[in-house]
Design an enzyme around this catalytic site. Structure first.
Site, PDB file in Angstrom:
ATOM      1  N   ALA A   1      51.020  15.552  43.680  1.00  0.00           N
ATOM      2  CA  ALA A   1      51.952  14.581  44.249  1.00  0.00           C
ATOM      3  C   ALA A   1      53.339  15.180  44.455  1.00  0.00           C
ATOM      4  O   ALA A   1      53.941  15.038  45.528  1.00  0.00           O
ATOM      5  CB  ALA A   1      52.040  13.347  43.343  1.00  0.00           C
ATOM      6  N   GLU A   2      53.865  15.865  43.437  1.00  0.00           N
ATOM      7  CA  GLU A   2      55.210  16.423  43.562  1.00  0.00           C
ATOM      8  C   GLU A   2      55.255  17.517  44.621  1.00  0.00           C
ATOM      9  O   GLU A   2      56.235  17.649  45.350  1.00  0.00           O
ATOM     10  CB  GLU A   2      55.729  16.950  42.223  1.00  0.00           C
ATOM     11  CG  GLU A   2      57.154  17.438  42.350  1.00  0.00           C
ATOM     12  CD  GLU A   2      57.974  17.319  41.078  1.00  0.00           C
ATOM     13  OE1 GLU A   2      59.142  17.734  41.123  1.00  0.00           O
ATOM     14  OE2 GLU A   2      57.466  16.818  40.059  1.00  0.00           O
ATOM     15  N   THR A   3      54.193  18.284  44.723  1.00  0.00           N
ATOM     16  CA  THR A   3      54.131  19.322  45.758  1.00  0.00           C
ATOM     17  C   THR A   3      54.239  18.699  47.147  1.00  0.00           C
ATOM     18  O   THR A   3      55.069  19.107  47.957  1.00  0.00           O
ATOM     19  CB  THR A   3      52.816  20.118  45.643  1.00  0.00           C
ATOM     20  OG1 THR A   3      52.791  20.775  44.376  1.00  0.00           O
ATOM     21  CG2 THR A   3      52.691  21.133  46.756  1.00  0.00           C
TER      22      THR A   3
END
Length: 157
Positions: A74-76
Site C-alpha cells: 500500500a505505501e509503495t
C-alpha cells in the site's frame, strides 16, 4: 526474487521526467524492501497506480499474508502516486498510513490499486485497495504523503 516486469507510464509522465537520467521503473518502486518482497509496480500514473505482490514469502507464522506486507504494498503504490502527482520538483514523504485487513490470504498473488483521494500542493492522499486472485478485498489502506520541494540535482546522486 522473481522476474521484473516493466511498469507502464503514460507518455506525459515520461516527458515530464525525461532528462533527469533516471530509470523510472526502479525510481518508482519499493526499493530494496520491495525487491525482497517481490513487489512489482505494473502501472503508474498520478490517477492510478497498480502493483502486485506474491503471498508466498510474505506470510506471518500462521501462514497468512502478513499485515505488514500489505502495508508495504500500500505505501509503495500510494507513494508512487504522490511522487508522480508532485512531479520532479517534489519529494513525497509518507506521514500517515492506515490499513484495515478484511480477510486472510494463504497463497497466490495480491494486487493493489491506488487512487487519489486528495491531490494538493503540499499533501497527497491515496486510497489503496488490495485484492486476492478472486478479486476479493483483502485490505483497504489510506496513505497521506507530504510533498516537499526538492532540487532535481538530488536525483542525479
Amino acid at each position: 526474487m522473481g522476474e521484473r516486469s516493466t511498469t507502464k507510464f503514460p507518455q506525459e509522465i515520461l516527458d515530464q521526467w525525461a532528462g533527469l537520467g533516471l530509470d523510472l521503473p526502479s525510481f518508482f518502486s519499493a526499493g530494496h524492501l520491495g525487491e525482497r518482497m517481490s513487489v512489482q509496480v505494473t502501472e503508474a500514473a498520478p490517477e492510478r497506480i497498480v502493483g502486485t505482490m506474491p503471498v508466498e514469502g510474505n506470510t506471518q507464522p500462521y501462514g497468512l499474508l502478513h499485515g505488514g506486507a500489505s502495508a508495504v504494498l500500500a505505501e509503495t503504490l500510494g507513494s508512487v502516486g504522490a511522487m508522480l502527482h508532485g512531479g520532479p520538483t517534489k519529494l513525497a514523504v509518507g506521514v500517515d498510513l492506515n490499513c484495515t485487513h478484511h480477510r486472510g490470504v494463504r497463497s497466490g498473488l495480491v494486487t493493489g490499486v491506488a487512487t487519489p483521494v486528495h491531490r494538493g500542493r503540499s499533501t497527497a492522499t491515496y486510497e489503496i485497495v488490495i485484492t486476492d486472485e478472486q478479486d476479493k478485498r483483502v485490505c483497504t489502506a489510506r496513505l497521506t504523503c507530504m510533498l516537499r520541494e526538492v532540487d532535481t540535482d538530488a536525483y542525479r546522486g
